[in-house]
Design a protein around this motif. Sequence first.
Motif, short mmCIF file in Angstrom:
data_model
loop_
_atom_site.label_atom_id
_atom_site.label_comp_id
_atom_site.label_asym_id
_atom_site.label_seq_id
_atom_site.Cartn_x
_atom_site.Cartn_y
_atom_site.Cartn_z
N UNK A 167 7.61 10.69 7.87
CA UNK A 167 6.96 11.26 8.45
C UNK A 167 5.70 11.24 6.99
N UNK A 168 6.06 11.34 5.79
CA UNK A 168 5.23 11.17 4.66
C UNK A 168 4.63 9.81 4.51
N UNK A 169 5.48 9.33 4.38
CA UNK A 169 5.43 7.52 4.00
C UNK A 169 4.52 6.62 5.09
N UNK A 170 5.21 7.54 5.97
CA UNK A 170 3.73 6.94 7.34
C UNK A 170 2.03 7.02 6.72
N UNK A 171 2.46 8.29 6.55
CA UNK A 171 0.57 8.95 6.24
C UNK A 171 0.74 8.45 5.15
N UNK A 172 0.97 7.62 4.31
CA UNK A 172 0.59 7.64 2.79
C UNK A 172 0.25 5.53 3.21
N UNK A 173 0.86 5.37 3.99
CA UNK A 173 0.67 3.94 4.50
C UNK A 173 -0.05 3.75 5.37
N UNK A 174 -0.74 5.00 6.61
CA UNK A 174 -1.57 4.61 6.84
C UNK A 174 -3.38 4.44 6.00
N UNK A 175 -2.88 5.68 4.98
CA UNK A 175 -4.40 5.53 4.62
C UNK A 175 -4.51 4.37 3.66
N UNK A 176 -3.03 4.01 3.05
CA UNK A 176 -3.29 2.49 2.84
C UNK A 176 -3.90 1.10 3.68
N UNK A 177 -3.56 1.49 4.61
CA UNK A 177 -3.63 0.58 5.54
C UNK A 177 -5.61 0.36 5.70
N UNK A 178 -5.90 1.80 5.62
CA UNK A 178 -8.14 2.24 5.49
C UNK A 178 -8.56 1.73 4.33
N UNK A 179 -7.81 1.61 3.24
CA UNK A 179 -8.04 0.92 2.33
C UNK A 179 -7.74 -0.95 2.14
N UNK A 180 -6.49 -0.71 2.09
CA UNK A 180 -7.00 -2.27 2.71
C UNK A 180 -7.77 -3.05 4.01
N UNK A 181 -8.43 -2.10 4.49
CA UNK A 181 -9.21 -3.04 6.19
C UNK A 181 -10.86 -2.38 4.66
N UNK A 182 -10.69 -1.71 4.06
CA UNK A 182 -12.35 -1.69 3.53
C UNK A 182 -12.67 -3.04 2.82
N UNK A 183 -10.96 -2.83 2.09
CA UNK A 183 -11.07 -3.93 1.32
C UNK A 183 -11.40 -5.52 1.47
N UNK A 215 4.33 -0.66 8.12
CA UNK A 215 4.03 0.65 8.63
C UNK A 215 4.66 0.71 9.97
N UNK A 216 4.76 -0.68 10.50
CA UNK A 216 5.78 -0.89 11.07
C UNK A 216 7.61 -0.91 10.67
N UNK A 217 7.28 -1.15 10.06
CA UNK A 217 9.04 -1.27 9.61
C UNK A 217 9.05 0.65 9.22
N UNK A 218 8.37 1.62 8.90
CA UNK A 218 8.49 2.43 8.72
C UNK A 218 8.39 3.48 9.77
N UNK A 219 7.65 3.03 11.16
CA UNK A 219 7.96 3.41 12.57
C UNK A 219 9.01 3.44 13.07
N UNK A 220 9.24 2.35 12.89
CA UNK A 220 11.32 1.37 13.53
C UNK A 220 11.82 2.16 12.85
#
Length: 237
Positions: A167-183, A215-220
Amino acid sequence: RHRHANDDRLHHDDRAVDQFKILLGLPTTAVIELADPDPPYIPVRIDADSAVAAARHNRLDLITDRQRLEDSERALRIAENGLLPDLSLVANYGLSGQGTEIDRASPDRWGSSVGVQFTVPLQQKSERNNYRSAQISLEQARRALALREDQLDLDIRDALRRLKSIEERIALQEEQIVQEQAAVTVTQIRYESGKLENRDLLEARQALVNAQNALIRLKVEHFVARLTLQKDLGIFF
């Protein structure tokens, strides 16, 4: 050649499904429908003590071990009784006849007797062996139950720690996605203004896709771990 590739892929998928059934403790003949959407992400909010208590109450293997312990205790009590002296109460009551002639030989006298029979066994080798064997069986049943409970306690706590880590890794990955979207947004603007090449835009988009796949792999992984926890708790039906 294309057909053989498809056959290999289907064989690999079927094997993965069978391995997933085995992971969940299901027979390989069980029917599982694979859903196309992403697995639901439901954070687990249960404390370790409550989880262990639920598992000890629900797990069929623990219930079986407790019943075996009760059987061993019962067998020991029976073996203890086999070592005790035999005390019996004997009572008789009825009619009797003592006539010397046929017409007078019918029962016409009431008689009764009461007695106590006390037997002290002198040879008890077999009984002592049974008693010792019952003691050993009882101790083995107690150790087996304690060992299974300790191992279950460890497994439940490890499963909860693993879920929390995911769950902690999922939270970090969601933040990473936000950064990648901004990029991607910034790269798109700079590409349209002619400051970057098409390759830079493709790399930014690919980085976003990679983050989303991660993120999908982490959720799986979390979904499977949650099902495994339910199985360990004895509530997976």
